[in-house]
Each structure stands twice: as structure tokens, then as C-alpha cells.
Design an enzyme around this catalytic site. Structure first.
Site, PDB file in Angstrom:
ATOM      1  N   GLY A  48      45.445  57.065  49.778  1.00  0.00           N
ATOM      2  CA  GLY A  48      44.275  56.579  50.527  1.00  0.00           C
ATOM      3  C   GLY A  48      44.300  55.075  50.715  1.00  0.00           C
ATOM      4  O   GLY A  48      44.989  54.330  49.999  1.00  0.00           O
ATOM      5  N   ALA A 122      47.227  67.501  60.025  1.00  0.00           N
ATOM      6  CA  ALA A 122      46.308  68.568  60.437  1.00  0.00           C
ATOM      7  C   ALA A 122      46.010  68.434  61.920  1.00  0.00           C
ATOM      8  O   ALA A 122      45.769  67.330  62.412  1.00  0.00           O
ATOM      9  CB  ALA A 122      45.018  68.475  59.639  1.00  0.00           C
ATOM     10  N   GLY A 183      39.448  36.776  63.770  1.00  0.00           N
ATOM     11  CA  GLY A 183      38.338  37.551  63.232  1.00  0.00           C
ATOM     12  C   GLY A 183      37.636  36.811  62.116  1.00  0.00           C
ATOM     13  O   GLY A 183      38.228  35.937  61.472  1.00  0.00           O
ATOM     14  N   ALA A 186      35.073  40.509  56.679  1.00  0.00           N
ATOM     15  CA  ALA A 186      35.460  40.456  55.268  1.00  0.00           C
ATOM     16  C   ALA A 186      36.976  40.328  55.082  1.00  0.00           C
ATOM     17  O   ALA A 186      37.445  39.480  54.312  1.00  0.00           O
ATOM     18  CB  ALA A 186      34.954  41.711  54.563  1.00  0.00           C
ATOM     19  N   HIS A 448      19.145  33.493  28.683  1.00  0.00           N
ATOM     20  CA  HIS A 448      19.396  32.117  29.112  1.00  0.00           C
ATOM     21  C   HIS A 448      20.513  31.518  28.287  1.00  0.00           C
ATOM     22  O   HIS A 448      20.531  31.685  27.071  1.00  0.00           O
ATOM     23  CB  HIS A 448      18.119  31.280  28.917  1.00  0.00           C
TER      24      HIS A 448
END
Ligand SMILES: Cc1cc2nc3c(=O)[nH]c(=O)nc-3n(C[C@H](O)[C@H](O)[C@H](O)COP(=O)(O)OP(=O)(O)OC[C@H]3O[C@@H](n4cnc5c(N)ncnc54)[C@H](O)[C@@H]3O)c2cc1C
Length: 468
Positions: A48, A122, A183, A186, A448
Site C-alpha cells: 500500500g 481486478a 505545488g 503537504a 507545567h
């Protein structure tokens, strides 16, 4: 794994998932766990996008650039200057080792004996049948999860000039002296900053008026300032015209403010988005509706055919991995629970993280959409430059912005540009998940000094505006 014969056989399954990436595997696992007989058809390479060419390899290499940038700041922290010379080939080796490990694990998951894996392309033969290599598969439901690929863009001369995409640049082992990035999303920013921090001269050409143009303007401006600090030339409002290459390198021509100008460099990274992988699927034979190159789905992830679902990048709704997984799970649930009300995707908590330095993390509603949809809201932001812990860390760029409902103070959206924004946003997700308010944020204890306590400052400000 169940064994498969190769000679033109017919098989029937309850659910056939096309594509075994993040969305497809999540769908297959969910349907399997619901007791269905599930097949996955994947043409390979298995693993993937997220693992092979997306989230994981980019985050692996970005870490090298982050360490290099910090080493270069040694003097600022009272340390002797350190040489941070980058070896791109060694960085790629490290990335490849990690990717192999992640991919092996995913491949092992796909070979689950409770799933049937067909390693072939497929192709639909009808709305109830696909050909997976030599095998014809019929099923009660199909879940299409075939992902995306870099967009083909009609810029004159670009193909002839040659360019990298995020799919190909991750294997580059010789660092270019200069890189023109097309571009301002991201992928463009993460990879542009990576190369700049290695020492490449980077120019980012962005058509919109700000970087990350789908986000609020203040987010785009803050990240632009940070990238400029890294030595990157950022050109916004640039309409790309054409590209050329000669023996000295490439030139990209763009129109800005009515003037044509060329930007020269050694290589081009084309990062102008991705398009769904639908070619070759023969969706026409399945009678699945396509619009603008993407499969049309409803909130239940159903296509125009009620028994065919489409999840992940292929529907281009939210091409982000955890949302692809969520879509896969929703589709698989609906495919295996026809007797129950359909589950629907809820976009209220949609989130995106950009792994630049500083990081960008946005969640839920932004001001642009609130204004467009006429949603009344209150907002406040607070800069990291005024936050003690950020100053101690020397990470003072960016801000945290809250967007809250104007009467109740319920948090509707958050934008963070800053150190560890991708981690910090998760506290806000938890609060928003439970419909919490800015007042809740104030009541919750924050240690903190931490970066996390910064969220209490804009919360205090909106609570003041609410007068509660
Ligand atoms: C450079 C980059 C960085 C990214 N970084 C992040 C990040 O940090 N965080 C984040 O959330 N998202 C990130 N993303 C996005 C994320 O990777 C994708 O949204 C996600 O991986 C898409 O998953 P998918 O399952 O839809 O598709 P894929 O994972 O691409 O799976 C599709 C599968 O289908 C198979 N296939 C395709 N066509 C056929 C066919 N006809 N027959 C059979 N099989 C077929 C393929 O072999 C593939 O295995 C990034 C993307 C890029 C490009």
C-alpha cells in the site's frame, strides 16, 4: 492462505475487496471479523501507498533533515558547532530498511489464512463479477480500494523536461543542487523542506495565494515564513505556464502579477496532487458512477450500485490514511450488516497533519468554512513565541487557534502551527470527540511547563469573550 488454482476458475465470496492498502486491508479485516468469507485482490506490489511511498518513507527521511537542522543550531544551545553533512544515499538506505520491515508485516497480514488473497489486477465484467487474473470472482459485495497515483498535469513541455513525483523522488540517491517544487500542498512542503535542509536550493511554485491553500490563511502564512527561514524561495500566486530542459538544467515559466518569469534549477518535483486509480477497472461494466475522475460515494461509502463500495484515495473524499481506514471499516460493516441501519462517515473530527518543521495540524471546522457556511463562531489564537516551554526548547514558531461555538463555547475546530503540532492536536481531538468546550479545556489540568499547556491560553481568551 487458501490455495488458488490458476486455470480460469470461478469463485464466490461474500465480500471481495479490490486493493490491499490501508483502506482495503481495514475493510477486509472488518468483514472477516464479522464472519464473512472475504477475498482481497491486489495487483501488487503489496504494502500500500502509506507504507511503500507515502506516510512512512517520508516520515523516515524527514527525521534525518530534522536532526540535521537541529545539529546546525548547536551554537544557539551553547554547544560546539557540528558538521551536519547529509548523505542522501544513507538516508535512503535507512528509509528502505524501515519500509521493508513495515511492508513485510502488512504482507504477512494479507496472507491471513482467514482471507483469500488473489495477486492480480481486478477488472469488472459486470456489477456482480470481476476477473482477477485467470479467476472470475463473484460476490455479494465489492469494496473498491485501489488508491491513487500522481496526477497528470497539462503543463506545456513538462513531460519532455522530465520530473520527479513523490513516488519516484524517494529513491533518488544523488542530491540535486537545486529543485523546483510545483505545488504548495503537504507533499510539496514536506519534501521541499527535506531537500532544502539537506542543502539543495529549493523553489516552491504555488498557484494559490497561500501555501496549504485549503486551510486558513494564517496557517499558510506561518508555514511560509518558516520555510523562508529555511532558505526556501516561496512563490505564491504563480500560474504555471511551461517547462523546458537543456544541458544546463530545467526552467519552469510562470505568470505572477501579470508578468512572465522563469525559475531555473536542476530538477523538478511535481507535487500537484494525486488522482484516483480507476483506469482498467471497467467501472462502466459495473455501472458505477464516476464524477471528475473519482468514484461517487455516499456517507455509507456506497457507490451508485448499492452493493459496491469505494474507500480510501479512490473516492478522493479525504485522502488521508486514518480516514481511509475508517472508510474501509464503515464500508465493511455496511456490507456485512444489511439488516442493521447503515453506519455513516462523520466528518466532524476530520484532521490533517503536515510534517514540516514546524508541523501543521488542523482539526474540524476552519474559519474559511465557518464563514462560507455562515456558522457563527468565536476564535482566539496564541503564539508559541509567547509560550515559556516553546522558548526553552527554542521552538517558538507558529500558534494555536481555537474556533468555538459562539454561544456554548463548544470547540468546533483547531489549527496548530508549531512544535509537535501533530501530537498536540490529539488532546483537542479527545475534547472535541466528547463535545467539550473551551471552559472544559481550562478545567482540565495541564502540567507545567509543557507544550500542551499552550492550549489553555486561547481557551482563556474565548471563555472571556463568551463571558461565562
Ligand atoms: C508522499 C505522501 C505522503 C503521505 N503522507 C501521509 C501522512 O503522513 N499521513 C496520512 O494520513 N496520509 C499520508 N499520505 C496519504 C496516504 O498515504 C493515503 O491516503 C493512503 O495510503 C491511501 O490508502 P488506500 O488504501 O486508499 O490506497 P493504497 O494504499 O494505494 O492501496 C491501493 C492498493 O490497490 C492496489 N490496486 C490498484 N489498482 C488495482 C487493480 N486494478 N486491481 C487490483 N489491485 C489494485 C494497489 O496495488 C494497492 O496495493 C501520503 C501520501 C503521499 C503520496
Amino acid at each position: 492462505m487458501k490455495s488458488q488454482s490458476s486455470a480460469s476458475t470461478c469463485k464466490t465470496h461474500d465480500v471481495v475487496v479490490i486493493g490491499g492498502g490501508s483502506a482495503g486491508y481495514a475493510a477486509a479485516r472488518t468483514a472477516r471479523d464479522a464472519g464473512a468469507d472475504v477475498a482481497i485482490v491486489d495487483q501488487g506490489p503489496l504494502g500500500g501507498l502509506c507504507i511503500l511511498r507515502g506516510c512512512m518513507p517520508t516520515k523516515a527521511i524527514l527525521r534525518s533533515a530534522e536532526v540535521a537542522a537541529l545539529l546546525r543550531r548547536a551554537k544557539e544551545f551553547g554547544l560546539s558547532p557540528v558538521s551536519a553533512h547529509a548523505d542522501l544515499s544513507a538516508i535512503v538506505d535507512r528509509k528502505d530498511r524501515l519500509v521493508r520491515e513495515f511492508a513485510d508485516y502488512r504482507i504477512q497480514q494479507l496472507h491471513d489464512p482467514r482471507l483469500t488473497l488473489y495477486q492480480s489486477q481486478a477488472v469488472f465484467r459486470s456489477s456482480h463479477e470481476i476477473a482477477g487474473g485467470e479467476t472470475v470472482l463473484s460476490a455479494g459485495s465489492f469494496i473498491i480500494a485501489t488508491g491513487s497515483r500522481p496526477s497528470e498535469v497539462p503543463i506545456l513541455g513538462l513531460d519532455q523536461a522530465g520530473y520527479f513525483t513523490s513516488d519516484t523522488i524517494l529513491d533518488l540517491r544523488t542530491q540535486p543542487s537545486s529543485l523546483i517544487v510545483l505545488g504548495g500542498g503537504a507533499v510539496a512542503l514536506e519534501l521541499g523542506q527535506f531537500f532544502a535542509r539537506l542543502g539543495t536550493k529549493v523553489t516552491i511554485l504555488q498557484r494559490g495565494d497561500t501555501l496549504l491553500s485549503e486551510m486558513d490563511e494564517d496557517v499558510g502564512r506561518a508555514i511560509e515564513a518558516a520555510l523562508v527561514d529555511d532558505g526556501i524561495e516561496v512563490v505564491t500566486g504563480a500560474q504555471l505556464l511551461r517547462a523546458t530542459r537543456d544541458t544546463t538544467g530545467i526552467a519552469v515559466w510562470a505568470m505572477k502579477n501579470g508578468h512572465e518569469r522563469s525559475y531555473v534549477g536542476q530538477e523538478i518535483l511535481q507535487a500537484l496532487g494525486r488522482q484516483p486509480n480507476i483506469e482498467g477497472l471497467r467501472l462502466d461494466l459495473a455501472e458505477v458512477t464516476i464524477d471528475g475522475g473519482r468514484i461517487v460515494v455516499d456517507g455509507a461509502m456506497r457507490t451508485s450500485q448499492a452493493h459496491i463500495y469505494a474507500v480510501g484515495d479512490v473516492n478522493d473524499v479525504t485522502p488521508i490514511v486514518h480516514l481511509a481506514i475508517q472508510q474501509g471499516e464503515v464500508a465493511a460493516y455496511n456490507a456485512t450488516h444489511a439488516d442493521r441501519p447503515a453506519k455513516m462517515i462523520d466528518h466532524r473530527l476530520d484532521m490533517e497533519v503536515v510534517f514540516t518543521d514546524p508541523q501543521v495540524a488542523v482539526l474540524g471546522l476552519n474559519e474559511v468554512r465557518a464563514k462560507a457556511d455562515k456558522i457563527p463562531y468565536l476564535t482566539a489564537s496564541y503564539p508559541f513565541a509567547d509560550h515559556g516551554k516553546a522558548l526553552c526548547l527554542g521552538e517558538a514558531k507558529g500558534f494555536v487557534k481555537l474556533i468555538v461555538a459562539h454561544q456554548t463555547g463548544e470547540i468546533l475546530g483547531v489549527q496548530i502551527v508549531g512544535p509537535e503540532a501533530g501530537e498536540l492536536i490529539h488532546e483537542l481531538i479527545a475534547v472535541m470527540y466528547y463535545h467539550g468546550t473551551a471552559a472544559d479545556l481550562l478545567r482540565m489540568p495541564h502540567y507545567h511547563p509543557t507544550l500542551a499547556e499552550i492550549v489553555t491560553y486561547p481557551a482563556e481568551s474565548v471563555v472571556g469573550q463568551l463571558g461565562i
